[in-house]
Design a protein around this motif. Sequence first.
Motif, mmCIF file in Angstrom:
data_model
loop_
_atom_site.group_PDB
_atom_site.id
_atom_site.type_symbol
_atom_site.label_atom_id
_atom_site.label_comp_id
_atom_site.label_asym_id
_atom_site.label_seq_id
_atom_site.Cartn_x
_atom_site.Cartn_y
_atom_site.Cartn_z
ATOM 1 N N ASP A 146 0.861 -1.185 0.000
ATOM 2 C CA ASP A 146 0.000 0.000 0.000
ATOM 3 C C ASP A 146 0.900 1.239 0.000
ATOM 4 O OD1 ASP A 146 -1.713 2.186 0.794
ATOM 5 O OD2 ASP A 146 -3.147 0.692 1.498
ATOM 6 N N ILE A 147 0.746 2.082 -0.999
ATOM 7 C CA ILE A 147 1.576 3.277 -1.127
ATOM 8 C C ILE A 147 1.466 4.163 0.108
ATOM 9 C CG2 ILE A 147 1.954 5.403 -2.445
ATOM 10 C CD1 ILE A 147 1.001 3.923 -4.930
ATOM 11 N N ARG A 148 0.283 4.242 0.694
ATOM 12 C CA ARG A 148 0.087 5.077 1.873
ATOM 13 C C ARG A 148 0.936 4.590 3.043
ATOM 14 N NH1 ARG A 148 -6.337 4.367 1.547
ATOM 15 N NH2 ARG A 148 -5.494 2.272 1.157
ATOM 16 N N VAL A 149 1.004 3.268 3.195
ATOM 17 C CA VAL A 149 1.840 2.703 4.256
ATOM 18 C C VAL A 149 3.318 2.986 3.965
ATOM 19 C CG1 VAL A 149 2.545 0.582 5.424
ATOM 20 C CG2 VAL A 149 0.163 0.887 4.737
ATOM 21 N N GLY A 150 3.684 2.888 2.702
ATOM 22 C CA GLY A 150 5.064 3.165 2.311
ATOM 23 C C GLY A 150 5.471 4.601 2.605
ATOM 24 N N VAL A 151 4.558 5.538 2.355
ATOM 25 C CA VAL A 151 4.830 6.948 2.613
ATOM 26 C C VAL A 151 5.017 7.194 4.108
ATOM 27 C CG1 VAL A 151 3.803 9.261 2.579
ATOM 28 C CG2 VAL A 151 3.694 7.827 0.549
ATOM 29 N N VAL A 152 4.163 6.615 4.928
ATOM 30 C CA VAL A 152 4.270 6.776 6.378
ATOM 31 C C VAL A 152 5.586 6.180 6.885
ATOM 32 C CG1 VAL A 152 3.298 6.107 8.606
ATOM 33 C CG2 VAL A 152 1.785 6.837 6.764
ATOM 34 N N CYS A 153 5.922 4.998 6.407
ATOM 35 C CA CYS A 153 7.175 4.340 6.818
ATOM 36 C C CYS A 153 8.387 5.196 6.441
ATOM 37 C CB CYS A 153 7.284 2.967 6.162
ATOM 38 S SG CYS A 153 6.176 1.715 6.818
ATOM 39 N N SER A 154 8.360 5.759 5.253
ATOM 40 C CA SER A 154 9.481 6.568 4.782
ATOM 41 C C SER A 154 9.622 7.853 5.582
ATOM 42 C CB SER A 154 9.305 6.898 3.298
ATOM 43 O OG SER A 154 9.336 5.729 2.520
ATOM 44 N N ALA A 155 8.494 8.475 5.918
ATOM 45 C CA ALA A 155 8.533 9.702 6.709
ATOM 46 C C ALA A 155 9.112 9.423 8.093
ATOM 47 C CB ALA A 155 7.140 10.301 6.821
ATOM 48 N N ILE A 156 8.694 8.329 8.702
ATOM 49 C CA ILE A 156 9.207 7.962 10.025
ATOM 50 C C ILE A 156 10.697 7.674 9.954
ATOM 51 C CG2 ILE A 156 9.129 6.190 11.816
ATOM 52 C CD1 ILE A 156 6.139 5.892 11.237
ATOM 53 N N ALA A 157 11.106 6.911 8.941
ATOM 54 C CA ALA A 157 12.522 6.564 8.783
ATOM 55 C C ALA A 157 13.362 7.817 8.561
ATOM 56 C CB ALA A 157 12.698 5.603 7.613
ATOM 57 N N GLY A 158 12.881 8.735 7.731
ATOM 58 C CA GLY A 158 13.629 9.954 7.454
ATOM 59 C C GLY A 158 13.778 10.842 8.668
ATOM 60 N N PHE A 159 12.696 10.977 9.436
ATOM 61 C CA PHE A 159 12.726 11.832 10.621
ATOM 62 C C PHE A 159 13.679 11.281 11.682
ATOM 63 C CE2 PHE A 159 11.126 12.800 14.901
ATOM 64 C CZ PHE A 159 11.248 14.189 14.886
ATOM 65 N N ILE A 160 13.511 10.009 12.025
ATOM 66 C CA ILE A 160 14.335 9.413 13.080
ATOM 67 C C ILE A 160 15.799 9.365 12.677
ATOM 68 C CG2 ILE A 160 14.774 7.311 14.401
ATOM 69 C CD1 ILE A 160 11.831 6.696 14.285
ATOM 70 N N SER A 161 16.072 8.996 11.435
ATOM 71 C CA SER A 161 17.462 8.863 10.998
ATOM 72 C C SER A 161 18.192 10.202 11.036
ATOM 73 C CB SER A 161 17.520 8.270 9.587
ATOM 74 O OG SER A 161 16.854 9.106 8.663
ATOM 75 N N SER A 162 17.558 11.261 10.580
ATOM 76 C CA SER A 162 18.199 12.574 10.604
ATOM 77 C C SER A 162 18.315 13.111 12.020
ATOM 78 C CB SER A 162 17.416 13.564 9.741
ATOM 79 O OG SER A 162 17.525 13.255 8.387
ATOM 80 N N LEU A 163 17.346 12.789 12.862
ATOM 81 C CA LEU A 163 17.368 13.242 14.248
ATOM 82 C C LEU A 163 18.586 12.688 14.983
ATOM 83 C CD1 LEU A 163 15.768 14.780 16.479
ATOM 84 C CD2 LEU A 163 14.704 12.581 17.035
#
Length: 267
Positions: A146-163
Amino acid sequence: MGFIVGTLGTLVGVGGGFILLPVLLTIYPEKPHEVLTAITLVIGFINSSTGALAHRGSGRIDFKSGFIFAAATVPASVLGTYLTTYLPVTLFQIILGIVMVMVSVLMFISNTDRKKEKNVKKTRSKFIMEKNFSKGDGTKEEWSYDIRVGVVCSAIAGFISSLVGLAGGVFHIPLMIRILGFPVLVAAATSQFVVIFSCLSGTITNIISGAIKGGVITAITISLGVVPGAFFGASISKRMKNIWIIRIFAVLLMIAALKIIISGVAR
């Protein structure tokens, strides 16, 4: 050190920040952690760009999914990068270490050799993306998400990784494999493609904020070994079984996590 980061980072599909950051924290304990995270993002960009280039023509990079994930990752990465300056050093290290331990355990216990089941039901929904990957032995592996799930996963990964100063691949890999159902080889290569954008956005943010000052020479020096290492890592991945790629990733992540936690508690 750059060669090792490039090799292992490309082998498991990450930018290599989870390998590099603990070393930098040990070598330069006096440097502000935002400078060290800025260095890892620069190296992550160079490593992921080189790794993606090394994977060109292999069919492993899912470019369509990669662009979708990148679009969700970039704004989240920028936000995470700005917030690094507000984290106390001790808290920063402990949070980073705990998150890495959790990801390591999750990946090590994963049975990547099992036959994947569809993680979404067959449907005509415009949000369901069906994918396939032709293996070297002539067989084809299919999956959908599901693209929506993929978008949420990517946003979480991007935020935590940069943090916490890591390239997003460290968090993208387990999410893509365990939640979205990507094959290991496709997840690794596509993750590196996505990391290009997240690391680039984080690096630009650090340049604007001035966080990269004091780390330019270090970043350039390390990058001299990263480029050949990335090509070497891509070559090794072609001959290694999926389960070993994941287990190498998990073990390296656990070692780095324990080192960071110990350093944070000892302060």
